[in-house]
Design a protein around this motif. Structure first.
Motif, short mmCIF file in Angstrom:
data_model
loop_
_atom_site.label_atom_id
_atom_site.label_comp_id
_atom_site.label_asym_id
_atom_site.label_seq_id
_atom_site.Cartn_x
_atom_site.Cartn_y
_atom_site.Cartn_z
N PHE A 87 0.85 -1.21 0.00
CA PHE A 87 0.00 0.00 0.00
C PHE A 87 0.88 1.25 0.00
O PHE A 87 0.50 2.28 0.55
N TYR A 88 2.04 1.16 -0.64
CA TYR A 88 3.02 2.24 -0.54
C TYR A 88 2.45 3.58 -1.02
O TYR A 88 2.58 4.60 -0.34
N LEU A 89 1.82 3.60 -2.18
CA LEU A 89 1.34 4.87 -2.75
C LEU A 89 0.24 5.51 -1.90
O LEU A 89 0.35 6.70 -1.55
N PRO A 90 -0.84 4.78 -1.55
CA PRO A 90 -1.86 5.43 -0.71
C PRO A 90 -1.33 5.86 0.65
O PRO A 90 -1.70 6.93 1.16
N LEU A 91 -0.45 5.06 1.26
CA LEU A 91 0.10 5.45 2.57
C LEU A 91 1.04 6.64 2.43
O LEU A 91 1.11 7.49 3.32
N LEU A 92 1.77 6.71 1.30
CA LEU A 92 2.61 7.88 1.05
C LEU A 92 1.75 9.14 0.89
O LEU A 92 2.09 10.21 1.41
N LEU A 93 0.63 9.01 0.18
CA LEU A 93 -0.27 10.15 0.02
C LEU A 93 -0.84 10.60 1.36
O LEU A 93 -0.97 11.80 1.62
N ILE A 94 -1.16 9.64 2.23
CA ILE A 94 -1.64 9.98 3.58
C ILE A 94 -0.55 10.73 4.33
O ILE A 94 -0.82 11.76 4.97
N LEU A 95 0.68 10.23 4.27
CA LEU A 95 1.79 10.87 4.98
C LEU A 95 2.02 12.29 4.47
O LEU A 95 2.17 13.23 5.26
#
Length: 347
Positions: A87-95
């Motif tokens: 889930f790297y991309l969605p979690l990066l967007l959250i961060l």
């Protein structure tokens, strides 16, 4: 209950605390354009009222996420590795959204310029909406299951995460957090800001009941267990109660019930997930469970002792913070915006 089960429960508790507390923070940021409307001076005063309601607590509320992430890493490293890589991309967007929100809250009052503040207000709004949606998408996918191979690697793409169930989960968290934030503002503000927050909370409550009701029912029918049906009923009753309570302008009880609705929904998700931590849609044998994703018994034992000592202190301190800053805030409490710093805005 073994240590693996205990830490699964504790992680569920941490995420529940995070979504309850950070949920109204997100809601306040999401609703700033609506409840902070007006001409430049009026809008700025109203928006400063909104920010002052969360000013003393928002950064403390984020600690729940840091603690949940740390506990996930230490107790279930395989879960952590697969989740954060897949889930790297969605979690990066959250961060990134959380970073933008932090900077916006801290910097909006540094320069006495309407254009400067409007730009940072946009950052607060975006930094609240993005996590509010993506957290729902992420947790819905975790419960639904994703493409995990025999090496415990996620092999699906980003767009595989944007399935109908996950998108409904994102819409649910966004609406619930917006409603939670509106009720919180009604509880924490006075004069015309409170009146507008009460009206908005009532308007939001009806679509929230519909969307969240469909989501929790879908979760129960597709992934739930027998006992989790109780949680569906609790969440449904709580949200229906919010509709009536916001109409009666009983924001204190309304806030209690939005809290109950969020807590029941998160427990429903974790309860539906157990004993898996990340189901595989490719092969059930490749699913991550509390057994094959956990740390050693010794690690879990050390963590348990540390949590038993530290957690009560943290809870007492955070509870004391909420007690100290329990008063309502009105527009007449806000001084003229000349050379104010964020620290002055919080006072």
């Amino acid at each position: 209950m073994g240590l693996q089960e205990l830490w699964f429960v504790l992680i569920a508790v941490l995420f529940t605390g995070y979504f309850v507390l950070e949920g109204f923070d997100f809601g306040v940021g999401m609703l700033m354009p609506v409840l902070g409307r007006g001409k430049d001076a009026v809008a700025d005063t109203r928006r400063r009222v909104l920010l002052n309601t969360i000013g003393p607590v928002w950064d403390g509320n984020e600690v729940w996420l840091l603690t949940a992430g740390g506990a996930l890493f230490a107790a279930f490293p395989e879960w952590y590795a697969t989740l954060f890589s897949g889930f790297y991309l969605p979690l990066l967007l959250i961060l990134l959204a959380l970073i933008v929100r932090v900077c916006a809250i801290e910097y909006r009052g540094k320069i006495d310029d309407p254009t400067w503040r409007r730009r940072w207000d946009l950052g607060i709004m975006v930094g609240s909406w993005v996590p509010a949606v993506l957290w729902g998408v992420a947790f819905a996918n975790i419960v639904r299951g994703v493409a995990i191979d025999e090496d415990k690697q996620y092999v699906g793409g980003f767009f595989a995460l944007l399935n109908p169930y996950a998108l409904l989960g994102g819409a649910t968290t966004a609406l619930v957090f917006a409603l939670h934030g509106a009720v919180f503002l009604a509880l924490k503000t006075g004069d015309e800001v409170r009146a507008d927050a009460v009206k908005l909370a009532h308007r939001l409550s009806i679509p929230t009941v519909v969307v969240a009701g469909v989501f929790v029912l879908w979760t129960q029918l597709a992934y739930g267990k027998g006992w989790t049906a109780i949680l569906v009923a609790v969440a449904a009753v709580a949200l229906v109660a919010v509709v009536a309570l916001t109409r009666l302008e009983r924001e204190g009880w309304a806030f209690v019930f939005t809290t109950v609705a969020i807590a029941a929904t998160i427990v429903l998700l974790f309860g539906s997930l157990f004993p898996n931590v990340m189901p595989s849609t490719l092969n059930d044998a490749w699913s991550l469970t509390i057994e094959n994703a956990s740390s050693s018994p010794y690690t879990l034992k050390v963590m348990t002792w540390a949590a038993a000592i530290v957690t009560p202190v943290v809870l007492i301190y955070q509870g004391w913070t909420y007690w100290v800053f329990r008063q309502r805030i009105s527009t007449h409490h806000i001084p003229k915006s000349i050379g104010l710093t964020v620290g002055a805005e919080r006072s």
